[in-house]
Enzyme design. Sequence first.
Site, PDB file in Angstrom:
ATOM      1  N   SER A 328     -54.066 -81.736  53.936  1.00  0.00           N
ATOM      2  CA  SER A 328     -53.569 -80.500  54.548  1.00  0.00           C
ATOM      3  C   SER A 328     -54.714 -79.822  55.293  1.00  0.00           C
ATOM      4  CB  SER A 328     -53.012 -79.559  53.476  1.00  0.00           C
ATOM      5  OG  SER A 328     -52.793 -78.273  54.012  1.00  0.00           O
ATOM      6  N   SER A 419     -53.183 -86.280  35.208  1.00  0.00           N
ATOM      7  CA  SER A 419     -51.792 -86.570  34.869  1.00  0.00           C
ATOM      8  C   SER A 419     -51.101 -85.316  34.326  1.00  0.00           C
ATOM      9  CB  SER A 419     -51.723 -87.709  33.855  1.00  0.00           C
ATOM     10  OG  SER A 419     -50.381 -88.127  33.655  1.00  0.00           O
ATOM     11  N   LYS A 422     -45.370 -84.420  31.669  1.00  0.00           N
ATOM     12  CA  LYS A 422     -44.084 -84.984  32.108  1.00  0.00           C
ATOM     13  C   LYS A 422     -44.113 -86.509  32.156  1.00  0.00           C
ATOM     14  CE  LYS A 422     -43.039 -80.809  34.677  1.00  0.00           C
ATOM     15  NZ  LYS A 422     -44.122 -80.099  33.962  1.00  0.00           N
ATOM     16  N   LYS A 434     -46.114 -90.355  37.573  1.00  0.00           N
ATOM     17  CA  LYS A 434     -47.379 -90.011  36.929  1.00  0.00           C
ATOM     18  C   LYS A 434     -47.687 -90.988  35.782  1.00  0.00           C
ATOM     19  CE  LYS A 434     -49.451 -86.527  38.884  1.00  0.00           C
ATOM     20  NZ  LYS A 434     -50.865 -86.619  39.301  1.00  0.00           N
ATOM     21  N   ASN A 459     -48.303 -77.459  31.966  1.00  0.00           N
ATOM     22  CA  ASN A 459     -48.136 -76.650  33.164  1.00  0.00           C
ATOM     23  C   ASN A 459     -49.305 -75.691  33.363  1.00  0.00           C
ATOM     24  OD1 ASN A 459     -45.126 -77.238  33.947  1.00  0.00           O
ATOM     25  ND2 ASN A 459     -45.184 -76.986  31.730  1.00  0.00           N
ATOM     26  N   VAL A 460     -49.619 -75.439  34.619  1.00  0.00           N
ATOM     27  CA  VAL A 460     -50.735 -74.572  34.977  1.00  0.00           C
ATOM     28  C   VAL A 460     -50.183 -73.274  35.550  1.00  0.00           C
ATOM     29  CG1 VAL A 460     -52.736 -74.295  36.469  1.00  0.00           C
ATOM     30  CG2 VAL A 460     -52.281 -76.501  35.389  1.00  0.00           C
ATOM     31  N   LEU A 461     -50.564 -72.173  34.929  1.00  0.00           N
ATOM     32  CA  LEU A 461     -50.093 -70.859  35.372  1.00  0.00           C
ATOM     33  C   LEU A 461     -50.602 -70.551  36.770  1.00  0.00           C
ATOM     34  CD1 LEU A 461     -50.694 -68.828  32.117  1.00  0.00           C
ATOM     35  CD2 LEU A 461     -48.484 -69.167  33.206  1.00  0.00           C
ATOM     36  N   GLY A 462     -49.684 -70.175  37.641  1.00  0.00           N
ATOM     37  CA  GLY A 462     -50.081 -69.687  38.958  1.00  0.00           C
ATOM     38  C   GLY A 462     -50.398 -70.760  39.970  1.00  0.00           C
ATOM     39  N   GLU A 555     -34.966 -82.629  34.580  1.00  0.00           N
ATOM     40  CA  GLU A 555     -35.614 -81.647  33.721  1.00  0.00           C
ATOM     41  C   GLU A 555     -35.311 -81.910  32.252  1.00  0.00           C
ATOM     42  OE1 GLU A 555     -36.281 -77.538  36.134  1.00  0.00           O
ATOM     43  OE2 GLU A 555     -34.334 -77.832  35.214  1.00  0.00           O
TER      44      GLU A 555
END
Length: 642
Positions: A328, A419, A422, A434, A459-462, A555
């Site tokens: 990107s 990784s 999930k 993954k 999971n990563v906050l934010g 999910e």
Amino acid sequence: MAFNKLINGLKNSQPVLRLHIRTGVFFHDVLMIPVAWYLAYWLRFNLGAIPENSLQVATLMLPVVVLCQSFSYVIFGLYRGIWRFASLYDFIRIGKSVYVGALIATLVIFAVTRMEHVPRSVIPLYIILLFIFLGGNRALYRALKDRRMRIGGGKRVLIIGAGESAQMLARDMLQHAQGEYLPVGMIDDNPDKLNREIHGIKVLGAFEQIPLVVKKQSIDLIVIAIPSLSSERMQTLVGICESTDTAFKTLPKLEDLISGQVTVSSIQEVSIEDLLGREKIELDRAMMRVGLSGKAIMVTGGGGSIGTELCRQVADFEPDALIVYERSESSLHRIQRELENQYPQLNLVTVLGDVCDRQLLEGVMEQYRPDMVFHAAAYKHVPLLQAHPAQAVKNNIVGTRITAEAAAKFHCNKFVFISTDKAVNPTSILGATKRGGEIYCEGMNAISTSRFITVRFGNVLGSDGSVVPLFREQIRSGGPLTVTHPGMTRYFMTIREACQLILQASVVEDEGGIYVLDMGEPVRIDYLAEQMIRLSGKEPGEDIEIRYVGLRPGEKLYEELFYDNEIKERTRNNKVFRARHVPADWRLVKQAVARLEQSVANVEDDEIKRTLAELVPQYKDDDPPGAVGVQVRQTASPDGDV
């Protein structure tokens, strides 16, 4: 115009005003010398008449005392301090200057008079009196200013905590807040501190007494000043504070208070990270420095949320070179500018490219020969990848294979694959791809001299596209907050914490394999939604609705960190575990990946899913027939996080 001239005139006159103030203070201190000198004689003779001989010698030697003492004032920097903020350090400086000045004066007097008609007790009396006059006047001035400020008003503040951070905050409020804040009490659960005073502020009770104290003291603002507070205790405190209907704020975590100084400017709104964060991680920074310092480090996906934070933290350890590989353009430009500004001495290399571009990737590795590669480049949004399995496989499996093989080809010491939880018993394309990357890296670890390390976490906050920014957007829009299922839980950690543990896992063991981060306890997503609504100053169900919309394809209600057949082993860091199991057959893995690449080239979605299930036997495709390619609705769930 006239007002601007007045302001500019005041600004220009400030240096002159400061000079006048310092001159006035100096003359005050000089004046105190003869006062203390003659008073010492008077006290020596029991407040009676001073003998004429002694008085003559005292008057004769006074210029000597004034000169020596004034010289000592200047040498010890008495006029660098400000009376308004007189502190213990200032009083120590006064004591040194008085003692040294008196000592020099005594030596001169002895050389001139042999101490004839100078009583020996006069000198210590003089030292004590002068210290009292200098220090006492400053202390009195500060006390009067503090009292005036307290009477003057400002927000009435209740400080939660009575430790070092709380006392620094209280002192800063009293000294530097210009009357904006008025600390009227403290709260602490330590019974030994009850009814004690810190900077004149009384400890009024324990945590459960907060509502009573808030009401009794007419509190306008509560500040939680315990940076080391655990998330469980923080949740309890926030609940108590919410029950008072009074505004409340907090201090950053200890590791975020870079200067170590707590000031009024440190106060911030309580964030969801404060509630879901956990105890401070104990990192072996010496080990991390050995593993990273002076090495060439490459980060793929270096412009993403995880990659960006990895770059920041790697830069702190002074690598020989940091190669940021990102496809990107805008993301690469953003992290390049940040690193150049924050780390001007860093040998930074930025490469605009895709991990699936074998020729470019190998060219970069051949030129810079990285000692370690952090492979953070990945697609990660569950619903989008359900609709586009070919792109998911191409980026997450084929891109991982190309990057891993290039690292092995050019003798990279360690390859770290990022990784996700999930990947355990996956029901989504994201999880399956993954897990495919994990399996491939395990196979490479067995056949290569390079060490291939997989780091698996929740999971990563934010992070980009995650549930927290999405909830914030929905709150700004007035709701509703859309949650997939009331029973859904996820593991969470902050980006900073995740990257710290990734770096720790990369150096904690020399052996390759899969390493799993300690994610703590899982969090209910509807609890997350409720707390975010409350932290915005609104009430769930009244001001903003929480709407349950049902599970989407791919999910799960809850995530797992280990497979049943994986043995959980401890490492040298108690927050990092190794997941040991029998690796897959490397020949079959390579065959499955080759077929996947062929299916991706032909965009055969059904074949992709079938081959994925061969590569990842635990993958359960729960999508209904024809689900691939359907439009994805933006619904808040945690599964945008990696």
